[in-house]
Enzyme design. Sequence first.
Site, PDB file in Angstrom:
ATOM      1  CG  HIS A 130      -1.807   1.137   1.513  1.00  0.00           C
ATOM      2  ND1 HIS A 130      -2.961   1.391   0.923  1.00  0.00           N
ATOM      3  CD2 HIS A 130      -1.426   2.364   2.049  1.00  0.00           C
ATOM      4  CE1 HIS A 130      -3.475   2.637   1.334  1.00  0.00           C
ATOM      5  NE2 HIS A 130      -2.357   3.340   1.926  1.00  0.00           N
ATOM      6  CD  GLU A 131       1.962   3.556   3.682  1.00  0.00           C
ATOM      7  OE1 GLU A 131       2.272   4.683   3.296  1.00  0.00           O
ATOM      8  OE2 GLU A 131       0.776   3.355   4.044  1.00  0.00           O
ATOM      9  CD  GLU A 145      -4.967   6.659   2.090  1.00  0.00           C
ATOM     10  OE1 GLU A 145      -4.646   5.335   2.088  1.00  0.00           O
ATOM     11  OE2 GLU A 145      -3.932   7.474   1.988  1.00  0.00           O
ATOM     12  CG  HIS A 170       0.259   6.283  -0.656  1.00  0.00           C
ATOM     13  ND1 HIS A 170      -0.914   7.050  -1.482  1.00  0.00           N
ATOM     14  CD2 HIS A 170      -0.085   5.486   0.194  1.00  0.00           C
ATOM     15  CE1 HIS A 170      -2.052   6.824  -0.544  1.00  0.00           C
ATOM     16  NE2 HIS A 170      -1.570   5.932   0.449  1.00  0.00           N
TER      17      HIS A 170
END
Length: 307
Positions: A131-132, A208, A135
Amino acid sequence: MNNQIRTTLLLAVMTGFIVWIGGLMGGRGGMVMALVFAAAMNFFSYWFSDRIVLSMYKAEEATPGQAPELHEMVRDLARKAGLPMPRIYVIPEEAPNAFATGRDPDHAVVAVTEGLLRLMDRQEIMGVLAHELGHVKNRDILIGSIASTMAGAVMLLANMARWSALFGGVRSDDEGGGGMGGIGLILTSILAPIAALLIQMAISRSREYLADETAARLAGGPDGLSRALEKLGAYSGRLALNARPETAHMFTVNPLSGSGLMSLFSTHPPLDVRIAKLRGVPRDPGPGGGKNRPPEKNENIWDRLSG
Protein backbone atom coordinates in the site's frame (compact mmCIF):
# COMPACT_ATOMS: atom_id res chain seq x y z
CA MET A 1 -5.51 16.29 -12.53
CA ASN A 2 -1.87 15.19 -12.29
CA ASN A 3 0.06 15.44 -9.07
CA GLN A 4 2.32 18.28 -10.27
CA ILE A 5 -0.75 20.50 -10.72
CA ARG A 6 -2.22 19.28 -7.42
CA THR A 7 1.01 20.07 -5.60
CA THR A 8 1.17 23.55 -7.12
CA LEU A 9 -2.43 24.24 -6.15
CA LEU A 10 -1.81 22.98 -2.62
CA LEU A 11 1.19 25.27 -2.19
CA ALA A 12 -0.80 28.21 -3.58
CA VAL A 13 -3.77 27.62 -1.26
CA MET A 14 -1.61 27.09 1.83
CA THR A 15 0.44 30.18 0.97
CA GLY A 16 -2.78 32.15 0.65
CA PHE A 17 -3.90 31.00 4.12
CA ILE A 18 -0.58 32.00 5.65
CA VAL A 19 -0.54 35.44 4.00
CA TRP A 20 -4.17 36.03 5.02
CA ILE A 21 -3.46 35.24 8.64
CA GLY A 22 -0.34 37.41 8.53
CA GLY A 23 -2.42 40.31 7.19
CA LEU A 24 -4.93 39.95 10.01
CA MET A 25 -2.13 39.94 12.58
CA GLY A 26 -0.02 42.77 11.20
CA GLY A 27 -1.57 44.52 8.23
CA ARG A 28 0.55 44.97 5.11
CA GLY A 29 3.73 44.40 7.08
CA GLY A 30 2.31 41.18 8.46
CA MET A 31 1.38 40.05 4.97
CA VAL A 32 4.93 40.64 3.72
CA MET A 33 6.41 38.75 6.68
CA ALA A 34 3.90 35.94 6.18
CA LEU A 35 4.77 35.75 2.47
CA VAL A 36 8.47 35.41 3.32
CA PHE A 37 7.60 32.75 5.90
CA ALA A 38 5.42 30.90 3.35
CA ALA A 39 8.21 30.98 0.75
CA ALA A 40 10.63 29.51 3.29
CA MET A 41 8.09 26.83 4.23
CA ASN A 42 7.54 25.97 0.55
CA PHE A 43 11.29 25.52 0.12
CA PHE A 44 11.76 23.42 3.23
CA SER A 45 8.61 21.36 2.70
CA TYR A 46 9.81 20.39 -0.80
CA TRP A 47 13.39 19.52 0.10
CA PHE A 48 13.16 18.43 3.74
CA SER A 49 9.55 17.37 4.43
CA ASP A 50 10.57 13.71 4.72
CA ARG A 51 13.20 14.50 7.38
CA ILE A 52 10.76 16.73 9.25
CA VAL A 53 8.09 14.02 9.41
CA LEU A 54 10.54 11.26 10.33
CA SER A 55 12.00 13.38 13.14
CA MET A 56 8.49 14.01 14.51
CA TYR A 57 8.15 10.28 15.14
CA LYS A 58 11.75 9.59 16.21
CA ALA A 59 12.03 7.10 13.35
CA GLU A 60 15.36 5.28 12.96
CA GLU A 61 16.68 3.86 9.70
CA ALA A 62 16.77 0.06 9.54
CA THR A 63 19.70 -1.26 7.54
CA PRO A 64 19.66 -4.56 5.59
CA GLY A 65 21.86 -6.08 8.28
CA GLN A 66 19.43 -5.10 11.03
CA ALA A 67 16.21 -6.10 9.26
CA PRO A 68 17.01 -8.51 6.39
CA GLU A 69 13.47 -9.90 6.02
CA LEU A 70 11.89 -6.46 6.00
CA HIS A 71 14.34 -5.31 3.32
CA GLU A 72 13.69 -8.46 1.32
CA MET A 73 9.92 -7.82 1.32
CA VAL A 74 10.29 -4.16 0.33
CA ARG A 75 12.88 -4.99 -2.35
CA ASP A 76 10.59 -7.62 -3.89
CA LEU A 77 7.60 -5.25 -3.95
CA ALA A 78 9.68 -2.34 -5.31
CA ARG A 79 10.96 -4.57 -8.12
CA LYS A 80 7.40 -5.57 -9.05
CA ALA A 81 6.35 -1.92 -9.02
CA GLY A 82 9.34 -0.83 -11.11
CA LEU A 83 10.56 1.46 -8.32
CA PRO A 84 14.00 2.17 -6.84
CA MET A 85 14.57 0.60 -3.44
CA PRO A 86 13.33 3.07 -0.80
CA ARG A 87 14.98 3.64 2.55
CA ILE A 88 13.28 1.87 5.45
CA TYR A 89 12.66 3.42 8.87
CA VAL A 90 11.13 2.02 12.05
CA ILE A 91 9.00 4.14 14.39
CA PRO A 92 9.17 3.28 18.13
CA GLU A 93 5.40 2.97 18.61
CA GLU A 94 3.36 -0.01 19.78
CA ALA A 95 0.34 0.83 17.61
CA PRO A 96 0.60 -0.85 14.18
CA ASN A 97 0.74 1.59 11.25
CA ALA A 98 3.00 2.82 8.43
CA PHE A 99 3.53 5.71 6.04
CA ALA A 100 5.63 6.66 3.01
CA THR A 101 7.30 10.01 2.44
CA GLY A 102 9.86 11.70 0.20
CA ARG A 103 9.81 14.11 -2.73
CA ASP A 104 9.91 11.46 -5.50
CA PRO A 105 10.43 7.69 -5.99
CA ASP A 106 14.21 8.17 -6.08
CA HIS A 107 14.11 9.70 -2.58
CA ALA A 108 11.29 7.65 -1.08
CA VAL A 109 11.12 6.42 2.51
CA VAL A 110 8.83 3.75 3.94
CA ALA A 111 8.36 3.92 7.73
CA VAL A 112 6.68 1.21 9.79
CA THR A 113 5.95 1.06 13.50
CA GLU A 114 7.38 -1.58 15.81
CA GLY A 115 3.81 -2.64 16.50
CA LEU A 116 3.20 -3.44 12.82
CA LEU A 117 6.18 -5.81 12.79
CA ARG A 118 5.14 -7.40 16.06
CA LEU A 119 1.39 -7.80 15.54
CA MET A 120 1.02 -8.63 11.83
CA ASP A 121 1.88 -11.81 9.95
CA ARG A 122 4.13 -11.76 6.89
CA GLN A 123 1.33 -11.53 4.33
CA GLU A 124 -0.31 -8.66 6.21
CA ILE A 125 2.98 -6.76 6.45
CA MET A 126 3.45 -7.30 2.71
CA GLY A 127 0.00 -5.83 2.12
CA VAL A 128 0.76 -2.73 4.18
CA LEU A 129 4.17 -2.27 2.54
CA ALA A 130 2.57 -2.69 -0.89
CA HIS A 131 0.00 0.00 0.00
CA GLU A 132 2.75 2.46 0.91
CA LEU A 133 4.72 1.61 -2.23
CA GLY A 134 1.47 2.19 -4.10
CA HIS A 135 1.57 5.77 -2.84
CA VAL A 136 5.18 6.01 -4.05
CA LYS A 137 4.32 4.57 -7.48
CA ASN A 138 1.30 6.86 -7.82
CA ARG A 139 3.47 9.84 -6.78
CA ASP A 140 1.34 10.76 -3.79
CA ILE A 141 4.21 11.08 -1.34
CA LEU A 142 5.37 14.61 -2.19
CA ILE A 143 1.94 16.17 -1.96
CA GLY A 144 1.24 14.25 1.26
CA SER A 145 4.50 15.37 2.85
CA ILE A 146 4.03 18.98 1.77
CA ALA A 147 0.46 18.95 3.09
CA SER A 148 1.67 17.85 6.53
CA THR A 149 4.40 20.51 6.69
CA MET A 150 2.24 23.35 5.42
CA ALA A 151 -0.75 22.34 7.54
CA GLY A 152 1.54 22.45 10.56
CA ALA A 153 2.61 25.99 9.58
CA VAL A 154 -1.03 27.10 9.22
CA MET A 155 -1.87 25.65 12.63
CA LEU A 156 1.15 27.41 14.18
CA LEU A 157 0.12 30.77 12.74
CA ALA A 158 -3.50 30.18 13.76
CA ASN A 159 -2.36 29.67 17.36
CA MET A 160 -0.30 32.85 17.12
CA ALA A 161 -3.39 34.69 15.83
CA ARG A 162 -5.44 33.41 18.75
CA TRP A 163 -2.89 34.61 21.33
CA SER A 164 -2.51 37.90 19.48
CA ALA A 165 -6.26 38.49 19.71
CA LEU A 166 -6.42 37.51 23.39
CA PHE A 167 -3.58 39.83 24.39
CA GLY A 168 -4.56 42.78 22.24
CA GLY A 169 -1.81 42.48 19.64
CA VAL A 170 -4.24 43.22 16.82
CA ARG A 171 -3.64 45.76 14.07
CA SER A 172 -5.98 48.71 13.86
CA ASP A 173 -8.27 49.06 10.89
CA ASP A 174 -6.32 51.99 9.44
CA GLU A 175 -3.06 50.01 9.17
CA GLY A 176 -4.17 47.85 6.28
CA GLY A 177 -7.73 48.93 5.73
CA GLY A 178 -10.79 46.96 6.69
CA GLY A 179 -9.29 44.79 9.40
CA MET A 180 -11.53 42.32 11.17
CA GLY A 181 -10.20 43.00 14.65
CA GLY A 182 -9.96 40.61 17.58
CA ILE A 183 -13.14 38.65 16.81
CA GLY A 184 -11.99 38.12 13.25
CA LEU A 185 -8.61 36.88 14.44
CA ILE A 186 -10.21 34.42 16.85
CA LEU A 187 -12.53 33.14 14.11
CA THR A 188 -9.57 32.82 11.75
CA SER A 189 -7.56 30.91 14.36
CA ILE A 190 -10.43 28.41 14.56
CA LEU A 191 -11.29 28.16 10.87
CA ALA A 192 -7.75 28.05 9.41
CA PRO A 193 -6.80 24.65 10.94
CA ILE A 194 -10.16 23.25 9.82
CA ALA A 195 -9.51 24.51 6.29
CA ALA A 196 -6.03 22.93 6.37
CA LEU A 197 -7.58 19.65 7.54
CA LEU A 198 -10.18 19.76 4.75
CA ILE A 199 -7.38 20.18 2.20
CA GLN A 200 -5.57 17.18 3.67
CA MET A 201 -8.80 15.19 3.57
CA ALA A 202 -9.46 16.02 -0.07
CA ILE A 203 -5.92 15.02 -1.01
CA SER A 204 -5.84 11.80 0.97
CA ARG A 205 -9.26 10.21 0.60
CA SER A 206 -9.23 10.09 -3.20
CA ARG A 207 -5.78 8.48 -3.25
CA GLU A 208 -6.27 5.73 -0.65
CA TYR A 209 -8.50 3.63 -2.91
CA LEU A 210 -5.95 3.78 -5.73
CA ALA A 211 -3.09 2.86 -3.36
CA ASP A 212 -5.16 -0.08 -2.04
CA GLU A 213 -5.81 -1.34 -5.57
CA THR A 214 -2.15 -0.93 -6.51
CA ALA A 215 -1.15 -2.82 -3.34
CA ALA A 216 -3.45 -5.74 -4.17
CA ARG A 217 -1.84 -6.10 -7.57
CA LEU A 218 1.73 -5.78 -6.25
CA ALA A 219 1.09 -8.34 -3.48
CA GLY A 220 -0.60 -10.81 -5.83
CA GLY A 221 -4.03 -10.40 -4.25
CA PRO A 222 -6.03 -8.38 -1.75
CA ASP A 223 -6.00 -10.85 1.16
CA GLY A 224 -2.97 -9.55 3.05
CA LEU A 225 -3.93 -5.89 2.96
CA SER A 226 -7.63 -6.50 3.64
CA ARG A 227 -6.76 -8.58 6.73
CA ALA A 228 -4.22 -5.96 7.77
CA LEU A 229 -6.82 -3.18 7.50
CA GLU A 230 -9.21 -5.17 9.70
CA LYS A 231 -6.46 -5.60 12.31
CA LEU A 232 -5.37 -1.98 12.07
CA GLY A 233 -8.94 -0.86 12.67
CA ALA A 234 -9.27 -3.15 15.68
CA TYR A 235 -5.94 -2.13 17.22
CA SER A 236 -6.54 1.60 16.68
CA GLY A 237 -9.17 1.51 19.42
CA ARG A 238 -6.84 -0.19 21.91
CA LEU A 239 -3.34 1.08 21.12
CA ALA A 240 -3.05 4.84 20.73
CA LEU A 241 -0.47 6.15 18.30
CA ASN A 242 1.10 9.41 19.43
CA ALA A 243 0.38 11.06 16.09
CA ARG A 244 0.29 14.70 15.02
CA PRO A 245 -2.99 15.82 13.37
CA GLU A 246 -1.16 17.43 10.44
CA THR A 247 0.43 14.06 9.52
CA ALA A 248 -2.60 11.80 10.03
CA HIS A 249 -3.33 11.64 6.28
CA MET A 250 0.05 9.99 5.62
CA PHE A 251 -0.59 6.77 7.55
CA THR A 252 -2.06 3.55 6.15
CA VAL A 253 -4.96 3.95 8.58
CA ASN A 254 -5.87 7.26 10.19
CA PRO A 255 -4.33 7.13 13.70
CA LEU A 256 -6.77 9.80 14.91
CA SER A 257 -9.96 8.38 13.42
CA GLY A 258 -13.15 9.11 15.27
CA SER A 259 -16.82 8.32 14.95
CA GLY A 260 -19.96 10.32 14.41
CA LEU A 261 -19.34 13.94 13.43
CA MET A 262 -15.56 13.51 13.60
CA SER A 263 -15.73 10.89 10.85
CA LEU A 264 -16.70 13.71 8.46
CA PHE A 265 -13.21 15.14 8.98
CA SER A 266 -11.38 11.83 8.63
CA THR A 267 -8.44 11.95 6.25
CA HIS A 268 -9.19 8.39 5.10
CA PRO A 269 -12.24 6.66 3.64
CA PRO A 270 -14.12 4.31 6.00
CA LEU A 271 -12.25 1.07 6.57
CA ASP A 272 -15.22 -1.13 5.76
CA VAL A 273 -15.56 0.58 2.37
CA ARG A 274 -11.84 0.17 1.65
CA ILE A 275 -11.97 -3.52 2.58
CA ALA A 276 -15.06 -4.13 0.45
CA LYS A 277 -13.43 -2.45 -2.56
CA LEU A 278 -10.23 -4.42 -2.00
CA ARG A 279 -12.03 -7.74 -1.97
CA GLY A 280 -13.50 -6.86 -5.34
CA VAL A 281 -10.03 -6.52 -6.94
CA PRO A 282 -9.23 -9.52 -9.19
CA ARG A 283 -6.48 -11.80 -7.98
CA ASP A 284 -3.18 -12.03 -9.83
CA PRO A 285 -3.56 -14.88 -12.33
CA GLY A 286 0.19 -15.49 -12.45
CA PRO A 287 1.98 -18.45 -10.84
CA GLY A 288 0.94 -18.55 -7.21
CA GLY A 289 -0.64 -15.11 -7.49
CA GLY A 290 -3.37 -14.39 -4.99
CA LYS A 291 -3.28 -17.78 -3.33
CA ASN A 292 -3.91 -17.73 0.36
CA ARG A 293 -0.92 -18.47 2.52
CA PRO A 294 -1.30 -19.55 6.12
CA PRO A 295 -0.64 -16.72 8.59
CA GLU A 296 2.94 -16.63 9.78
CA LYS A 297 4.10 -15.44 13.14
CA ASN A 298 6.37 -12.48 13.10
CA GLU A 299 8.75 -13.06 15.96
CA ASN A 300 11.73 -13.60 13.66
CA ILE A 301 11.29 -10.29 11.85
CA TRP A 302 10.95 -8.34 15.09
CA ASP A 303 13.63 -10.29 16.97
CA ARG A 304 16.19 -9.73 14.23
CA LEU A 305 15.38 -6.04 14.11
CA SER A 306 15.41 -5.48 17.88
CA GLY A 307 18.23 -7.91 18.64
